[in-house]
Design a protein around this motif. Sequence first.
Motif, PDB file in Angstrom:
ATOM      1  N   THR A 142       3.852  -6.657   3.763  1.00 28.82           N
ATOM      2  CA  THR A 142       2.656  -7.218   4.390  1.00 28.82           C
ATOM      3  C   THR A 142       1.924  -6.151   5.181  1.00 28.82           C
ATOM      4  O   THR A 142       2.508  -5.154   5.632  1.00 28.82           O
ATOM      5  N   THR A 144      -0.958  -5.771   8.411  1.00 31.02           N
ATOM      6  CA  THR A 144      -1.701  -6.429   9.485  1.00 31.02           C
ATOM      7  C   THR A 144      -2.471  -5.381  10.262  1.00 31.02           C
ATOM      8  O   THR A 144      -2.043  -4.229  10.385  1.00 31.02           O
ATOM      9  N   ARG A 149      -3.518 -10.660   9.486  1.00 33.51           N
ATOM     10  CA  ARG A 149      -2.964 -10.402   8.157  1.00 33.51           C
ATOM     11  C   ARG A 149      -4.082  -9.977   7.209  1.00 33.51           C
ATOM     12  O   ARG A 149      -5.151 -10.575   7.161  1.00 33.51           O
ATOM     13  N   ILE A 150      -3.814  -8.907   6.442  1.00 34.75           N
ATOM     14  CA  ILE A 150      -4.774  -8.404   5.461  1.00 34.75           C
ATOM     15  C   ILE A 150      -4.133  -8.493   4.083  1.00 34.75           C
ATOM     16  O   ILE A 150      -3.047  -7.952   3.860  1.00 34.75           O
ATOM     17  N   ASP A 151      -4.769  -9.169   3.180  1.00 36.81           N
ATOM     18  CA  ASP A 151      -4.246  -9.309   1.828  1.00 36.81           C
ATOM     19  C   ASP A 151      -4.618  -8.091   0.993  1.00 36.81           C
ATOM     20  O   ASP A 151      -5.803  -7.752   0.868  1.00 36.81           O
ATOM     21  N   VAL A 152      -3.610  -7.441   0.432  1.00 31.53           N
ATOM     22  CA  VAL A 152      -3.850  -6.280  -0.423  1.00 31.53           C
ATOM     23  C   VAL A 152      -3.097  -6.458  -1.730  1.00 31.53           C
ATOM     24  O   VAL A 152      -2.061  -7.130  -1.789  1.00 31.53           O
ATOM     25  N   GLN A 153      -3.600  -5.843  -2.772  1.00 33.09           N
ATOM     26  CA  GLN A 153      -2.954  -5.869  -4.078  1.00 33.09           C
ATOM     27  C   GLN A 153      -1.811  -4.846  -4.101  1.00 33.09           C
ATOM     28  O   GLN A 153      -1.766  -3.925  -3.271  1.00 33.09           O
ATOM     29  N   LYS A 202     -11.350  -3.659   3.265  1.00 33.04           N
ATOM     30  CA  LYS A 202     -10.425  -4.680   3.752  1.00 33.04           C
ATOM     31  C   LYS A 202      -9.880  -4.335   5.141  1.00 33.04           C
ATOM     32  O   LYS A 202      -9.752  -5.205   6.003  1.00 33.04           O
TER      33      LYS A 202
END
Length: 226
Positions: A142, A144, A149-153, A202
């Motif tokens: 994860t 942050t 929280r930052i969603d990354v691929q 992002k």
Amino acid sequence: MRILLVEDDAEVARFVKKGLQEAGHTVEHAANGRDGLFLAASEPFDVLVLDRMLPGGVDGVRLVETLRGQGNLSPVLFLSALTAVDERVKGLKAGGDDYLTKPFAFAELLARVEALGRRPSAEVPTTRLKVADLELDLLSRTVTRGGKRIDVQPREFRLLEHLMRHAGQVVTRTMLLEKVWDYHFDPQTNVIDVHVSRLRHKLDKGFDRPLIHTVRNAGYMIRAQA
């Protein structure tokens, strides 16, 4: 150094303990595997010198396997009358660091013990990377920033991990191609720039301070300062 000697042969134990003490080391002795395991698990030692064949229901191999399973990484020198290659391999695979067969010259034993004692302590594996208010958790995978929280691929995660492991250093496109994309040649595409741009968006969205910086004609750098 503080050394634990686990040896059931009283004469060998006396000889080795006396020699190590004369060389300036502190030596604790256990005459069986059970007592040796108790001492090794409850007190810190710089080096363990263990006989392979021990009474007490715990032989040298089992003793080391148990310690390694507990996360104890103290260097281990096996002493053994078992000279076959398979036996030496078994001891090393169990977690031993060196193997000396009996009979042996004390000078060689001392040299091997002191060599093991000079090895740097094993580092605790890094599970979390941090740059400014950006955190990357390698276990939960994860990311942050500022607690958000930052969603990354997956590819973006690998890219960010590599940049953060080299925080404050220029990371070239060639390095990123090899470490993140597993390319050992330049595919002549802008794939890196696209991914960095997406990742930067992002990470920086909603924050005043950018973290990923382009270094002209060199590559990229992640750092806390602008």
